[in-house]
Design a protein around this motif. Structure first.
Motif, mmCIF file in Angstrom:
data_model
loop_
_atom_site.group_PDB
_atom_site.id
_atom_site.type_symbol
_atom_site.label_atom_id
_atom_site.label_comp_id
_atom_site.label_asym_id
_atom_site.label_seq_id
_atom_site.Cartn_x
_atom_site.Cartn_y
_atom_site.Cartn_z
ATOM 1 N N TYR A 85 -31.933 73.272 2.545
ATOM 2 C CA TYR A 85 -33.847 74.133 1.772
ATOM 3 C C TYR A 85 -33.486 75.312 2.258
ATOM 4 C CZ TYR A 85 -36.633 69.675 2.220
ATOM 5 O OH TYR A 85 -36.908 68.706 2.507
ATOM 6 N N GLU A 86 -34.121 75.755 1.671
ATOM 7 C CA GLU A 86 -33.921 77.574 1.009
ATOM 8 C C GLU A 86 -35.181 78.232 0.937
ATOM 9 O OE1 GLU A 86 -31.299 80.022 -2.078
ATOM 10 O OE2 GLU A 86 -32.859 80.981 -2.273
ATOM 11 N N SER A 188 -32.838 67.236 6.616
ATOM 12 C CA SER A 188 -33.304 65.859 8.112
ATOM 13 C C SER A 188 -34.089 66.546 9.059
ATOM 14 C CB SER A 188 -32.268 65.658 8.886
ATOM 15 O OG SER A 188 -32.846 64.197 9.735
ATOM 16 N N PHE A 192 -38.475 66.503 11.236
ATOM 17 C CA PHE A 192 -38.296 66.245 12.351
ATOM 18 C C PHE A 192 -38.933 67.196 13.239
ATOM 19 C CE2 PHE A 192 -37.960 62.603 12.802
ATOM 20 C CZ PHE A 192 -36.254 61.968 11.932
ATOM 21 N N ASN B 138 -38.071 56.848 15.527
ATOM 22 C CA ASN B 138 -39.237 57.765 15.733
ATOM 23 C C ASN B 138 -38.442 57.871 14.070
ATOM 24 O OD1 ASN B 138 -40.355 57.984 18.211
ATOM 25 N ND2 ASN B 138 -38.391 58.711 19.184
ATOM 26 N N SER B 139 -38.392 56.839 13.318
ATOM 27 C CA SER B 139 -37.621 57.031 11.801
ATOM 28 C C SER B 139 -39.187 57.855 10.985
ATOM 29 C CB SER B 139 -37.879 55.968 11.336
ATOM 30 O OG SER B 139 -38.691 55.185 11.212
ATOM 31 N N VAL B 140 -38.829 58.784 10.648
ATOM 32 C CA VAL B 140 -39.520 59.314 9.313
ATOM 33 C C VAL B 140 -39.616 58.569 8.028
ATOM 34 C CG1 VAL B 140 -40.739 62.060 8.240
ATOM 35 C CG2 VAL B 140 -40.392 61.688 10.581
ATOM 36 N N ALA B 171 -37.165 71.070 -5.010
ATOM 37 C CA ALA B 171 -36.273 70.032 -3.953
ATOM 38 C C ALA B 171 -35.560 70.796 -3.276
ATOM 39 C CB ALA B 171 -35.258 69.245 -4.679
ATOM 40 N N LYS B 173 -36.977 73.628 -1.461
ATOM 41 C CA LYS B 173 -38.500 74.256 -0.759
ATOM 42 C C LYS B 173 -38.113 76.024 -1.270
ATOM 43 C CE LYS B 173 -39.527 71.014 2.332
ATOM 44 N NZ LYS B 173 -41.271 70.548 1.379
ATOM 45 N N HIS B 202 -46.974 69.320 2.310
ATOM 46 C CA HIS B 202 -46.492 68.178 2.659
ATOM 47 C C HIS B 202 -47.200 68.184 3.810
ATOM 48 C CE1 HIS B 202 -44.465 71.039 5.629
ATOM 49 N NE2 HIS B 202 -44.341 71.976 4.825
ATOM 50 N N TYR B 245 -44.692 60.680 5.586
ATOM 51 C CA TYR B 245 -44.138 61.863 5.174
ATOM 52 C C TYR B 245 -44.378 62.043 4.150
ATOM 53 C CZ TYR B 245 -42.694 66.676 6.400
ATOM 54 O OH TYR B 245 -42.577 68.343 6.397
ATOM 55 N N ASP B 247 -43.424 64.572 0.976
ATOM 56 C CA ASP B 247 -42.978 65.618 0.043
ATOM 57 C C ASP B 247 -42.134 65.599 -1.021
ATOM 58 O OD1 ASP B 247 -41.433 67.715 1.233
ATOM 59 O OD2 ASP B 247 -39.299 66.515 2.214
ATOM 60 N N SER B 249 -40.347 67.698 -2.292
ATOM 61 C CA SER B 249 -38.755 67.900 -2.658
ATOM 62 C C SER B 249 -37.598 66.954 -2.678
ATOM 63 C CB SER B 249 -38.157 68.876 -0.920
ATOM 64 O OG SER B 249 -37.850 67.800 0.417
ATOM 65 N N TYR B 265 -35.603 59.160 6.796
ATOM 66 C CA TYR B 265 -34.032 59.876 8.113
ATOM 67 C C TYR B 265 -34.877 59.339 9.695
ATOM 68 C CZ TYR B 265 -34.404 63.268 4.284
ATOM 69 O OH TYR B 265 -34.685 63.558 3.250
ATOM 70 N N LEU B 266 -33.713 59.766 10.121
ATOM 71 C CA LEU B 266 -33.821 58.909 11.655
ATOM 72 C C LEU B 266 -33.237 60.526 12.321
ATOM 73 C CD1 LEU B 266 -31.672 56.059 11.917
ATOM 74 C CD2 LEU B 266 -33.940 55.985 12.407
ATOM 75 N N PRO B 267 -34.373 60.079 13.861
ATOM 76 C CA PRO B 267 -33.331 61.567 14.516
ATOM 77 C C PRO B 267 -32.186 61.711 14.760
ATOM 78 C CG PRO B 267 -34.765 60.534 15.727
ATOM 79 C CD PRO B 267 -34.675 59.644 14.413
#
Lengths: 210, 371
Positions: A85-86, A188, A192, B138-140, B171, B173, B202, B245, B247, B249, B265-267
């Motif tokens: 992201y920018e 990513s 979080f 804790n996935s998103v 995309a 942001k 978002h 979530y 989003d 993007s 996504y996973l942390p």
């Protein structure tokens, strides 16, 4: 508990100005200015951890998640196209990507244009837009030498004041795109730690001068 | 009971296969090679440029497959009122990473193709959520609806030539780049405000959906928003904790994707481990009827998540020159019976580390770990 945000800062003059912006935005870490051999600097309360990185490597650290955010020049972003992201244009390190050549240079459409540059992708995209086939000579430094020694017809390089070009009897002939430092974020990490990252971005944006 | 040791990618693969089979998905297996032409005519659908090709004995140009979805759609035939549900675990070959070198990537995924309805779409999204849950904590699951993007682009009068550039700003942001572009291209302030909203809105459905309600009232927009809202409600009602979530993007090529799109996504993993969406337009482009939705899971990204083991083997068993091989075998069997990893060698290998070092000597076994 506040999540720790890892920040990749570009080593050098621009980096120090960038750190100053972070500090004014409320994310100071005074130990970073001490002359020590430490590589990583932490301010647990503010939730940031800084480290100095070669400017052209910042985007790699951020893309691969070793840093959650970082500051990289738009030239690096356009050349390597990292998937990040920018978030903010910091309006610092302002310069432009330009085509430069010996004074009095004219384009000749009957020959392949030889272009010396550190930014082959940017150069190729620029000339593709003109339907021009070019011969790219990928150099790593002292690009101004190339047209002087007849290695290339033109160069595609970053121009700030234009003094270096002038002193070597070269002149910028076309501006490709304006360049400045940008705050980038790992996609990513953003999922979080979005609250923390957005807070930093907003605070930085406040400090940006037009 | 011996605990079998699996690598994280293997554990994930078994968990996913069990989950997908339990929902009636059937295995799709394919050959390593496809005709290159299939990919050449649908280049932009592929994740990356660059395909490994070779010529076979009859002179046909073949490719080491960079993608599975295209082959599944190619082989599918429409049957009114029903859908085809298939899953796969295949190796694909793509350039990856900053060097762009070709890699063999283990990709798992599923596709649901045919007479799609809201249930089938929701089931696939729910399977994406469950799949994430099965492979990590804790996935998103980030979700978007390209119909919303398309409707706003239309409503704001953005010329088609600018679509790519505008969606690239969304995309990334990149609010500042979007502003610059709108200013340069004469896109008015009101229109820019709506496009900027796709960058600023978002978060959880509870946070984002109410803001999205106020953004536009065009028919196309509201239809897309309704589907997104319905899907979010279904996922949120699922029995385990979900981190949905919203989003925008997540942008996919509008030539192939048209509706719900999502990424998982996973942390600690810097790239999306799951990616999917509704790609009806690709089906149409391949000359087939029906809709399609699916997702892929990039198992090789899980490699880094495994616990590093302390030793290369739990026990090093050293035996001497004259030792009876049968005795050595018996000792190894005995020592490894409880699941320990036992390596038998005549002398200690230099670069390996062991939990314990035992030596067979004079008819017995002696502990030399601390010697």
């Amino acid at each position: 508990m506040k999540p720790m945000i890892n920040v990749a800062l570009p080593k050098g003059r621009l980096g120090e100005k960038v750190y100053d912006l972070f500090a004014r935005a409320g994310y100071e870490c005074p130990s970073i200015l001490e002359n020590s051999r430490k590589l990583i600097f932490e301010n647990e309360e503010a939730g940031v951890r800084y480290f100095w990185v070669k400017p052209s490597d910042v985007a790699i650290y951020v893309e691969r998640g070793a840093a959650d955010i970082g500051v990289a020049g738009k030239d690096i972003l356009l050349e390597y196209l990292p998937d990040v992201y920018e978030l903010v244009d910091l309006n610092m390190g302002k310069c432009r990507m330009a085509v430069a050549a010996k004074k009095g240079f004219r384009y000749h459409r009957d020959r392949t244009l030889r272009v010396a540059t550190k930014f082959p992708r940017i150069a190729r995209n620029y000339y593709n837009g003109q339907c021009r086939d070019i011969d790219i000579i990928h150099l790593n430094g002292s690009i101004e030498l190339a047209p002087i020694l007849g290695l290339s017809d033109v160069i595609v390089d970053i121009v700030e004041t234009g003094t270096t070009l002038k002193e070597n009897d070269l002149e910028p002939i076309e501006t490709i795109v304006p360049i400045s430092a940008r705050l980038i974020a790992n996609k990513s990490s953003f999922k979080f730690k979005s609250a923390a990252i957005e807070a930093i971005a907003a605070a930085m944006k406040e400090q940006v001068t037009e | 009971m011996n605990e079998i040791w699996y690598q994280p990618e293997e554990k994930a693969m078994f968990a996913l296969r069990a989950l997908w089979r339990s929902r009636g998905y059937l295995p799709f297996e394919m050959s390593k090679f496809e005709e290159y032409d299939l990919y050449a005519s649908n280049k932009d659908f592929l994740v990356s440029d660059g395909i490994i090709t070779f010529t076979d004995k009859t002179g046909r140009l073949l490719a080491l497959k960079p993608d599975v979805t295209l082959s599944i759609v190619k082989n599918y035939s429409y049957s009114a009122g029903s859908v085809e549900k298939v899953y796969y675990h295949e190796h694909v070959y793509r350039p990856s990473g900053s060097t762009g070198e070709y890699k063999e990537i283990l990709q798992s995924g599923l596709e649901c193709i045919g007479a799609l309805d809201l249930f089938q779409t929701a089931e696939v999204v729910s399977l994406a959520a469950r799949s994430l849950h099965a492979i990590g904590e804790n996935s998103v699951l980030a979700i978007s609806h390209l119909g919303i993007l398309a409707a706003l682009l239309e409503e704001c009068g953005v010329p088609e030539a600018l679509h790519r550039h505008i969606t690239a700003c969304i995309a990334a942001k990149s609010a500042h780049e979007l502003h610059l572009l709108c200013t340069q291209q004469g896109i008015g302030a009101e229109a820019e405000k709506k496009l900027q909203a796709l960058i600023t809105i978002h978060g959880s459905p509870a946070q984002a959906l109410s803001k999205l309600q106020l953004l536009s009232d065009s028919k196309a927009y509201l239809e897309a928003l309704e589907e997104l809202t319905a899907i979010c409600a279904i996922i949120d009602a699922m029995p385990f904790a979900n981190n949905l979530y919203i989003d925008f993007s997540i942008v996919q090529d509008l030539r192939y994707y048209s509706g719900i799109v999502f990424r998982g996504y996973l942390p600690g993993i810097p790239d999306r481990v799951l990616s999917g969406g509704r790609y009806d337009r690709l089906v149409a482009q391949l000359g087939k009827q029906g809709g399609a939705i699916g997702f892929a899971v990039y198992l090789d990204l899980l490699e880094q998540t495994g616990d590093e083991e302390n030793w290369d083997a739990d026990v090093l068993l050293l035996y001497g020159e004259g030792e009876d091989p049968a005795e050595v075998l018996q000792t190894v069997d005995r020592l490894s019976a409880d699941g320990a990893r036992v390596m038998a060698q005549k002398s200690r290998p230099d670069k390996l580390r062991f939990g314990r070092v035992l030596r067979m000597r004079d008819g017995g076994v002696f502990d030399e770990t601390n010697d």
